[in-house]
Design a protein around this motif. Structure first.
Motif, PDB file in Angstrom:
ATOM      1  N   PHE A   1       0.861  -1.194   0.000  1.00 26.67           N
ATOM      2  CA  PHE A   1       0.000   0.000   0.000  1.00 26.67           C
ATOM      3  C   PHE A   1       0.895   1.242   0.000  1.00 26.67           C
ATOM      4  O   PHE A   1       1.138   1.852   1.041  1.00 26.67           O
ATOM      5  N   ALA A   2       1.391   1.579  -1.184  1.00 27.04           N
ATOM      6  CA  ALA A   2       2.391   2.654  -1.311  1.00 27.04           C
ATOM      7  C   ALA A   2       1.826   4.045  -1.053  1.00 27.04           C
ATOM      8  O   ALA A   2       2.575   4.970  -0.759  1.00 27.04           O
ATOM      9  N   THR A   3       0.505   4.179  -1.146  1.00 30.27           N
ATOM     10  CA  THR A   3      -0.095   5.494  -0.909  1.00 30.27           C
ATOM     11  C   THR A   3      -1.281   5.397   0.042  1.00 30.27           C
ATOM     12  O   THR A   3      -1.943   4.359   0.137  1.00 30.27           O
ATOM     13  N   SER A   4      -1.523   6.485   0.745  1.00 27.32           N
ATOM     14  CA  SER A   4      -2.753   6.689   1.513  1.00 27.32           C
ATOM     15  C   SER A   4      -3.394   7.955   0.960  1.00 27.32           C
ATOM     16  O   SER A   4      -2.694   8.811   0.412  1.00 27.32           O
ATOM     17  N   THR A   5      -4.713   8.077   1.100  1.00 32.70           N
ATOM     18  CA  THR A   5      -5.394   9.236   0.530  1.00 32.70           C
ATOM     19  C   THR A   5      -6.394   9.840   1.517  1.00 32.70           C
ATOM     20  O   THR A   5      -6.909   9.151   2.402  1.00 32.70           O
ATOM     21  N   PHE A   6      -6.653  11.126   1.324  1.00 34.81           N
ATOM     22  CA  PHE A   6      -7.719  11.803   2.065  1.00 34.81           C
ATOM     23  C   PHE A   6      -8.550  12.585   1.067  1.00 34.81           C
ATOM     24  O   PHE A   6      -8.009  13.343   0.254  1.00 34.81           O
TER      25      PHE A   6
ATOM     26  N   ASP B   1     -12.850  11.251   3.880  1.00 33.58           N
ATOM     27  CA  ASP B   1     -12.518   9.832   3.894  1.00 33.58           C
ATOM     28  C   ASP B   1     -11.013   9.649   3.858  1.00 33.58           C
ATOM     29  O   ASP B   1     -10.346  10.053   2.896  1.00 33.58           O
ATOM     30  N   LEU B   2     -10.474   9.038   4.920  1.00 31.53           N
ATOM     31  CA  LEU B   2      -9.048   8.716   4.984  1.00 31.53           C
ATOM     32  C   LEU B   2      -8.895   7.238   4.671  1.00 31.53           C
ATOM     33  O   LEU B   2      -9.514   6.387   5.324  1.00 31.53           O
ATOM     34  N   THR B   3      -8.071   6.940   3.671  1.00 28.00           N
ATOM     35  CA  THR B   3      -7.820   5.552   3.277  1.00 28.00           C
ATOM     36  C   THR B   3      -6.378   5.188   3.579  1.00 28.00           C
ATOM     37  O   THR B   3      -5.446   5.827   3.088  1.00 28.00           O
ATOM     38  N   ILE B   4      -6.192   4.176   4.428  1.00 28.27           N
ATOM     39  CA  ILE B   4      -4.880   3.641   4.783  1.00 28.27           C
ATOM     40  C   ILE B   4      -4.953   2.127   4.640  1.00 28.27           C
ATOM     41  O   ILE B   4      -5.910   1.507   5.116  1.00 28.27           O
ATOM     42  N   LYS B   5      -3.974   1.531   3.991  1.00 32.42           N
ATOM     43  CA  LYS B   5      -3.925   0.078   3.763  1.00 32.42           C
ATOM     44  C   LYS B   5      -5.202  -0.424   3.088  1.00 32.42           C
ATOM     45  O   LYS B   5      -5.689  -1.517   3.374  1.00 32.42           O
TER      46      LYS B   5
ATOM     47  N   ILE C   1      -8.177   0.550   3.500  1.00 31.55           N
ATOM     48  CA  ILE C   1      -9.366   0.643   4.356  1.00 31.55           C
ATOM     49  C   ILE C   1      -9.735   2.119   4.516  1.00 31.55           C
ATOM     50  O   ILE C   1      -8.877   2.944   4.814  1.00 31.55           O
ATOM     51  N   THR C   2     -11.007   2.433   4.319  1.00 27.31           N
ATOM     52  CA  THR C   2     -11.471   3.829   4.360  1.00 27.31           C
ATOM     53  C   THR C   2     -12.367   4.077   5.567  1.00 27.31           C
ATOM     54  O   THR C   2     -13.291   3.297   5.843  1.00 27.31           O
ATOM     55  N   ASN C   3     -12.066   5.157   6.303  1.00 25.15           N
ATOM     56  CA  ASN C   3     -12.900   5.599   7.418  1.00 25.15           C
ATOM     57  C   ASN C   3     -13.078   7.109   7.324  1.00 25.15           C
ATOM     58  O   ASN C   3     -12.202   7.817   6.836  1.00 25.15           O
TER      59      ASN C   3
ATOM     60  N   VAL D   1      -5.777   9.916  14.465  1.00 29.23           N
ATOM     61  CA  VAL D   1      -6.154   8.762  13.645  1.00 29.23           C
ATOM     62  C   VAL D   1      -6.026   7.495  14.495  1.00 29.23           C
ATOM     63  O   VAL D   1      -4.970   7.245  15.083  1.00 29.23           O
ATOM     64  N   ASP D   2      -7.100   6.727  14.570  1.00 24.83           N
ATOM     65  CA  ASP D   2      -7.087   5.457  15.294  1.00 24.83           C
ATOM     66  C   ASP D   2      -6.589   4.371  14.346  1.00 24.83           C
ATOM     67  O   ASP D   2      -7.309   3.940  13.448  1.00 24.83           O
ATOM     68  N   ARG D   3      -5.357   3.940  14.557  1.00 20.24           N
ATOM     69  CA  ARG D   3      -4.724   2.987  13.636  1.00 20.24           C
ATOM     70  C   ARG D   3      -5.438   1.641  13.594  1.00 20.24           C
ATOM     71  O   ARG D   3      -5.428   0.948  12.565  1.00 20.24           O
ATOM     72  N   THR D   4      -6.099   1.255  14.704  1.00 24.38           N
ATOM     73  CA  THR D   4      -6.749  -0.060  14.731  1.00 24.38           C
ATOM     74  C   THR D   4      -7.914  -0.142  13.742  1.00 24.38           C
ATOM     75  O   THR D   4      -8.284  -1.231  13.299  1.00 24.38           O
ATOM     76  N   LYS D   5      -8.480   1.019  13.370  1.00 24.79           N
ATOM     77  CA  LYS D   5      -9.566   1.032  12.385  1.00 24.79           C
ATOM     78  C   LYS D   5      -9.060   0.723  10.978  1.00 24.79           C
ATOM     79  O   LYS D   5      -9.850   0.516  10.063  1.00 24.79           O
TER      80      LYS D   5
END
Length: 197
Positions: A104-109, A127-131, A133-135, A160-164
Motif C-alpha cells: 500500500f504505497a499510498t494513503s489518501t484523504f 474519507d481517509l484511506t490507509i492500507k 481501508i477507508t474511514n 487517527v485510530d490505527r486499529t480502524k
C-alpha cells in the motif's frame, strides 16, 4: 388565437425568469505545492514517543471564492521518516505490522464536507484511506490567504485510530497483556497544505 397568446406569454415568462437564475459557480482548483507543504506524525507509547515526516505525493483544494468546498491529497507511504533517523523504526513502520508500504504505497484523504466554525477555522470531514481501508474522520483546519495569491490550509492535530485500519501491533485494546510495550492506538498528524491556482 387566445390559446396561442397565452402560450406565448408563458414562454416569455419562463425565458425571462431563467435569465435571472444564476448558473452554478464551478469551484476553482488550487494545486498543492509539494515543495512548501508538509505532513508530520507523532506516535506515542507507554514509555515515550516518536515523530517524523511523510512526503505528500499530490493534492488539490477546491474553493468557491475564499470558501473551501472540497479537495484531496495523496501521501507517499514509502517516504516515512523518523526524526531520530532510526533506520530500524522506519523499516518497521513500512512493514506489514504497521503501514505495509510495499503493498500500500499510498494513503489518501478526500474532503466530503466543510462546515464553518469560527473566524478562519473550518471543520473538515473526509474519507481517509490507509492500507486500502477507508474511514471518515473530522478535524478542525485553518484557512489563510497569503499575499502572493496562495492559500494555506493547516490542521495541527489530526487524530487517527490505527486499529480502524487493521494496524493492531502492540495495541492494548487488542492485546490486553502487552504491558509496558503498549503503543497507543491513536497517532497524530499535522498537515500543512500550501496551494496555488
Amino acid at each position: 388565437m387566445k390559446l396561442k397568446i397565452t402560450s406565448l406569454a408563458l414562454l416569455l415568462i419562463v425565458v425571462a425568469s431563467s435569465a435571472f437564475i444564476a448558473a452554478p459557480v464551478k469551484p476553482v482548483s488550487y494545486k498543492v505545492d509539494l515543495t512548501k507543504s508538509t505532513l508530520t506524525w507523532v506516535g506515542k507509547k507507554l514509555t515515550g514517543s516518536h515523530n517524523g515526516t511523510i512526503d505528500l505525493q499530490s493534492g488539490d483544494l477546491l474553493f468557491d471564492g475564499k470558501k473551501l468546498t472540497g479537495g484531496n491529497f495523496t501521501i507517499n507511504m514509502t517516504t516515512i521518516k523518523d526524526a531520530d533517523k532510526s533506520a530500524n523504526l522506519e523499516k518497521h513502520l513500512k512493514a506489514d505490522d504497521f503501514f505495509g508500504a510495499d503493498k500500500f504505497a499510498t494513503s489518501t484523504f478526500v474532503i466530503k464536507k466543510v462546515a464553518a466554525a469560527s473566524g478562519s477555522t473550518v471543520n473538515v470531514t473526509g474519507d481517509l484511506t490507509i492500507k486500502g481501508i477507508t474511514n471518515s474522520i473530522t478535524f478542525p483546519a485553518t484557512i489563510a490567504w497569503n499575499a502572493d495569491g496562495t492559500v494555506t490550509a493547516s490542521a495541527d492535530k489530526v487524530l487517527v485510530d490505527r486499529t480502524k485500519y487493521g494496524i493492531k501491533y502492540r495495541s492494548k485494546g487488542m492485546f490486553p497483556d502487552v504491558g509496558d510495550k503498549m503503543i497507543y492506538d491513536e497517532f497524530e498528524l499535522a498537515i500543512k497544505l500550501v496551494a496555488k491556482k
